[in-house]
Design an enzyme around this catalytic site. Structure first.
Site: not given
Length: 308
Positions: A37-38, A103-104, A223, A247-249, A285
């Protein structure tokens, strides 16, 4: 212009104020999240035609996720609704300098996602996936394998190893096998060290020689993009980090957007660093509302400041 399809888990994120441990928080910021989603959110903001496919519950959180995608301009027609399973969520817990994700989602709607319908692939030239999805269930793992095997479509895969979902003994071989099938692969050197024991970016490339384009993110240092036989390195900017998750997304989305627009790998790494740096400085996010023009202007300004 061709569409990028992001397939995976849609989640609700609950975040305390910056630096506040969850046990002490009296307020939580609600936002939408999930790695895919991000990426979809950032791609759409950068002007790339983007579609999302996944599964949410028939609940207010699922409706919130769909509305968010719609507001961002992401095609959400193939976001399925499960009438029995809930939408998954996670809570961020700041403990000292680290952020723990709670997480849930073990019985969430996303864990039952099995198939991307043929209409969702119409006009799609690129599919983006992550290593989170195959960790959710056997069905999800098979889905990722099938999508990576499709002909006539480019694929990107962000390794995104999550120890909370599976141990390295199980994950190592599966993630490597999936990464070997993708055209573009993103991985952090830290997670490559955790799951495969790699200590340098060159060791990662030796482990994964198959992807034509391999991007290894070495935290706050640099990178590195391995593109065929070419190696491109771009230092990371110095950032005052407010909240690291997402941030990675952002990096992956900006890199893919730059390549989508025909930029070379060096430019794409700059795009990735710039958008990831912006996300590091906010809660949420994908809370940064940076479009293509703003991103390019910031990159030019940074180049002038560094005397480039």
């Amino acid at each position: 212009m061709s569409t990028i399809l992001c397939v995976g888990e849609a989640l609700i994120s609950l975040t305390p104020p910056a630096g506040t441990p969850l046990v002490d928080a009296t307020d939580l910021h609600l936002s939408t999240g999930g790695a895919e989603v991000n990426v979809a959110a950032h791609l759409a903001r950068l002007g790339v035609p983007t579609r999302f496919a996944g599964r949410v519950g028939q609940d207010a959180f699922g409706a919130r996720l769909r509305q968010t995608l719609d507001d961002l301009g992401v095609d959400s027609r193939f976001l399925e609704v499960d009438p029995e399973r809930p939408t998954g969520l996670y809570v961020k817990d700041a403990t000292g300098s680290a952020t723990t994700m709670r997480y849930y989602r073990s019985t969430s709607a996303a864990t039952s996602y099995r198939h991307v319908p043929a209409p969702a692939l119409a006009d799609v030239a690129h599919i983006h996936l992550t290593g989170i999805t195959p960790a959710l269930s056997d069905d999800c793992r098979q889905l990722v394998e099938e999508l990576l095997a499709l002909d006539d479509v480019k694929t990107s895969f962000d390794v995104n190893y999550r120890s909370a979902l599976w141990g390295k003994g199980e994950a190592a071989g599966i993630l490597r096998s999936l990464a070997e099938r993708a055209d573009i692969v993103f991985v952090g050197l830290d997670e490559a060290g955790d799951v495969w024991g790699c200590r340098t970016v060159d060791e990662v490339r030796r482990l994964l020689p198959q992807p034509f384009e391999l991007i290894v993110k070495d935290g706050s240092r640099e990178a590195v993009a391995f593109v065929g036989s070419r190696v491109v390195r771009v230092p990371a900017p110095v950032i005052d980090v407010v909240e690291p998750v997402g941030a990675g997304d952002a990096f992956a989305a900006a890199y893919l957007a730059a390549r989508h627009y025909g930029h070379d790998p060096e430019d794409a790494l700059h795009w990735g660093h710039t958008l990831a740096g912006a996300v590091l400085q906010v809660l949420g996010d994908h809370g940064v509302t940076m479009d293509r023009t703003t991103l390019e202007e910031q990159i030019r300004a940074e180049a002038v400041n560094h005397g480039a």
